[in-house]
Scaffold this motif. Structure first.
Motif, PDB file in Angstrom:
ATOM      1  N   TRP A 151       5.995  -5.158  -5.723  1.00 37.27           N
ATOM      2  CA  TRP A 151       4.713  -4.715  -6.315  1.00 37.27           C
ATOM      3  C   TRP A 151       4.295  -5.796  -7.273  1.00 37.27           C
ATOM      4  N   GLU A 152       3.053  -6.398  -7.005  1.00 35.10           N
ATOM      5  CA  GLU A 152       2.692  -7.577  -7.916  1.00 35.10           C
ATOM      6  C   GLU A 152       1.078  -7.400  -8.447  1.00 35.10           C
ATOM      7  N   ALA A 153       1.189  -6.860  -9.655  1.00 38.89           N
ATOM      8  CA  ALA A 153      -0.252  -6.553 -10.336  1.00 38.89           C
ATOM      9  C   ALA A 153      -1.224  -6.202  -9.368  1.00 38.89           C
ATOM     10  N   GLY A 154      -1.230  -5.216  -8.978  1.00 35.46           N
ATOM     11  CA  GLY A 154      -2.535  -4.641  -8.191  1.00 35.46           C
ATOM     12  C   GLY A 154      -2.407  -4.840  -6.561  1.00 35.46           C
ATOM     13  N   ARG A 155      -1.200  -5.355  -6.153  1.00 37.39           N
ATOM     14  CA  ARG A 155      -0.997  -5.362  -4.798  1.00 37.39           C
ATOM     15  C   ARG A 155       0.462  -5.162  -4.305  1.00 37.39           C
ATOM     16  N   PHE A 156       0.642  -5.051  -2.909  1.00 45.36           N
ATOM     17  CA  PHE A 156       1.956  -4.543  -2.785  1.00 45.36           C
ATOM     18  C   PHE A 156       2.237  -5.952  -1.507  1.00 45.36           C
ATOM     19  N   VAL A 157       3.281  -6.620  -1.613  1.00 44.47           N
ATOM     20  CA  VAL A 157       3.517  -7.647  -0.820  1.00 44.47           C
ATOM     21  C   VAL A 157       4.806  -7.305   0.110  1.00 44.47           C
ATOM     22  N   LEU A 158       4.403  -7.110   1.429  1.00 42.88           N
ATOM     23  CA  LEU A 158       5.419  -6.763   2.564  1.00 42.88           C
ATOM     24  C   LEU A 158       5.811  -7.892   3.219  1.00 42.88           C
ATOM     25  N   ALA A 159       6.792  -7.918   3.983  1.00 44.65           N
ATOM     26  CA  ALA A 159       7.310  -9.226   4.638  1.00 44.65           C
ATOM     27  C   ALA A 159       6.212  -9.499   5.863  1.00 44.65           C
ATOM     28  N   ASP A 160       5.368  -8.441   6.428  1.00 41.30           N
ATOM     29  CA  ASP A 160       4.438  -8.931   7.455  1.00 41.30           C
ATOM     30  C   ASP A 160       2.924  -8.746   6.954  1.00 41.30           C
ATOM     31  N   ALA A 161       2.830  -8.292   5.764  1.00 41.11           N
ATOM     32  CA  ALA A 161       1.173  -7.892   5.233  1.00 41.11           C
ATOM     33  C   ALA A 161       1.274  -7.973   3.511  1.00 41.11           C
ATOM     34  N   THR A 162       0.052  -7.985   3.238  1.00 39.12           N
ATOM     35  CA  THR A 162      -0.292  -7.673   1.957  1.00 39.12           C
ATOM     36  C   THR A 162      -1.269  -6.741   1.729  1.00 39.12           C
ATOM     37  N   VAL A 163      -1.038  -5.549   0.846  1.00 40.91           N
ATOM     38  CA  VAL A 163      -1.987  -4.658   0.783  1.00 40.91           C
ATOM     39  C   VAL A 163      -2.597  -4.891  -0.679  1.00 40.91           C
ATOM     40  N   GLU A 164      -3.774  -4.928  -1.159  1.00 38.10           N
ATOM     41  CA  GLU A 164      -4.428  -5.379  -2.350  1.00 38.10           C
ATOM     42  C   GLU A 164      -5.187  -4.119  -2.612  1.00 38.10           C
ATOM     43  N   ARG A 177       6.934   2.167  10.222  1.00 34.97           N
ATOM     44  CA  ARG A 177       5.684   1.695  11.006  1.00 34.97           C
ATOM     45  C   ARG A 177       4.668   1.695   9.903  1.00 34.97           C
ATOM     46  N   TRP A 178       4.591   2.765   9.570  1.00 39.22           N
ATOM     47  CA  TRP A 178       3.370   3.166   8.452  1.00 39.22           C
ATOM     48  C   TRP A 178       3.594   2.841   6.953  1.00 39.22           C
ATOM     49  N   PHE A 179       2.761   2.155   6.353  1.00 39.75           N
ATOM     50  CA  PHE A 179       2.920   1.931   4.858  1.00 39.75           C
ATOM     51  C   PHE A 179       1.482   2.477   4.303  1.00 39.75           C
ATOM     52  N   VAL A 180       1.659   3.592   3.321  1.00 37.96           N
ATOM     53  CA  VAL A 180       0.444   4.013   2.429  1.00 37.96           C
ATOM     54  C   VAL A 180       0.586   3.637   1.109  1.00 37.96           C
ATOM     55  N   ALA A 181      -0.538   3.403   0.337  1.00 38.32           N
ATOM     56  CA  ALA A 181      -0.450   3.200  -1.044  1.00 38.32           C
ATOM     57  C   ALA A 181      -1.630   3.884  -1.668  1.00 38.32           C
ATOM     58  N   ARG A 182      -1.569   4.326  -2.614  1.00 30.41           N
ATOM     59  CA  ARG A 182      -2.746   5.113  -3.321  1.00 30.41           C
ATOM     60  C   ARG A 182      -3.656   3.990  -3.929  1.00 30.41           C
ATOM     61  N   LEU A 190      -1.828   1.441   6.151  1.00 30.97           N
ATOM     62  CA  LEU A 190      -1.338   0.165   6.998  1.00 30.97           C
ATOM     63  C   LEU A 190      -0.543   0.476   8.156  1.00 30.97           C
ATOM     64  N   ASP A 191      -1.059   0.038   9.446  1.00 28.02           N
ATOM     65  CA  ASP A 191      -0.386   0.378  10.856  1.00 28.02           C
ATOM     66  C   ASP A 191       0.284  -1.251  10.956  1.00 28.02           C
ATOM     67  N   ARG A 192       1.727  -1.225  10.672  1.00 31.14           N
ATOM     68  CA  ARG A 192       2.492  -2.469  10.623  1.00 31.14           C
ATOM     69  C   ARG A 192       2.404  -3.002  12.222  1.00 31.14           C
ATOM     70  N   ASP A 193       2.433  -2.092  13.085  1.00 34.84           N
ATOM     71  CA  ASP A 193       2.764  -2.425  14.390  1.00 34.84           C
ATOM     72  C   ASP A 193       1.437  -3.310  15.191  1.00 34.84           C
ATOM     73  N   GLN A 194       0.022  -2.379  14.515  1.00 31.83           N
ATOM     74  CA  GLN A 194      -0.793  -3.094  15.033  1.00 31.83           C
ATOM     75  C   GLN A 194      -1.690  -4.180  14.271  1.00 31.83           C
ATOM     76  N   GLY A 195      -1.046  -4.213  12.875  1.00 34.93           N
ATOM     77  CA  GLY A 195      -1.556  -5.132  11.812  1.00 34.93           C
ATOM     78  C   GLY A 195      -2.858  -4.724  11.641  1.00 34.93           C
ATOM     79  N   ARG A 196      -3.175  -3.516  11.586  1.00 38.28           N
ATOM     80  CA  ARG A 196      -4.444  -2.734  10.970  1.00 38.28           C
ATOM     81  C   ARG A 196      -4.426  -2.215   9.542  1.00 38.28           C
ATOM     82  N   LEU A 197      -5.599  -2.365   8.905  1.00 38.34           N
ATOM     83  CA  LEU A 197      -5.450  -1.921   7.596  1.00 38.34           C
ATOM     84  C   LEU A 197      -6.623  -0.954   7.321  1.00 38.34           C
TER      85      LEU A 197
END
Length: 231
Positions: A151-164, A177-182, A190-197
């Protein structure tokens, strides 16, 4: 008049008889047969086909007798044709009325056994889905696929993606496979297998079963495929 060979012998004979009689004798006779069909069909059900046949073949005979009584000229034939139009229209209505019960039986063959119909299954069998409750974490947390999500000030940083532009609350599916943030207005999926947000405004995460199940404003839970298909 019930058997086929006898019918074709007696029906023309019946027509000829009414054609030879005065119309004022034949017409009351046909009206009497119609009255019997209307008011006594339940008691004379076995004779109803014979009576109907008598009406069908007797009407032309009465019409012929009527045109003969009018002189047999063009006017008499015109009146006979009008009488045929009106008579066979009434006859068709009478037969439709008499056949109404038969149509109801065809449409509802098991009407008498209504409890079995009421209890019979309708539509496809229901499938029970047991959802795995989401496990929410706040801030940096382990990644089911190894390592951690930071967690970095308003965003999550994963090994394969960043959710801002999200809050510090997040959840992984059991398989990672799935990552969900509020967010302040819903979720980021985030669908990590498809790389779609996917940003879903107004939706909440209900649980996991072959992917996320989501609900909106206390509505029914729906699978992610259905939710993303409606967007």
């Amino acid at each position: 008049m019930t058997g086929s060979p006898t019918r074709w012998l007696l029906a023309p004979a019946w027509l000829s008889l009414l054609a030879s009689l005065p119309w004022w004798l034949g017409l009351p006779l046909l009206l009497s047969i119609a009255a019997v069909l209307l008011f006594g069909s339940d008691r004379l059900e076995s004779h109803a086909p014979v009576l109907r046949l008598a009406l069908r073949w007797g009407l032309p005979g009465v019409l012929f007798a009527g045109q003969r009584a009018l002189g047999g000229d063009a006017f008499a034939w015109a009146m006979a044709l009008l009488g045929a139009l009106a008579g066979f229209t009434l006859l068709a209505g009478l037969e439709a009325w008499l056949d109404r019960g038969r149509r109801e039986k065809v449409a509802q063959p098991e009407l008498r056994d209504w409890p079995s119909l009421a209890l019979a299954p309708i539509g496809p069998k229901a499938v029970m889905v047991e959802l795995v409750p989401p496990a929410w974490s706040e801030g940096t947390s382990p990644d089911p696929r190894g390592g951690e999500v930071r967690w970095e000030a308003g965003r999550f940083v994963l090994a394969d993606a960043t959710v801002e532009r999200v809050r510090a609350h997040a959840s992984f599916s059991p398989d990672g496979r799935w990552f969900v943030a509020r967010t302040s207005r819903g979720l980021v999926l985030l669908d990590r297998d498809q790389g779609r947000l996917h940003r879903l405004r107004g939706w909440e995460l209900c649980g996991w079963h072959d992917g996320p199940w989501l609900a909106r404003e206390a509505g029914p839970a729906m699978a992610w495929r259905e939710v993303l298909g409606r967007r």
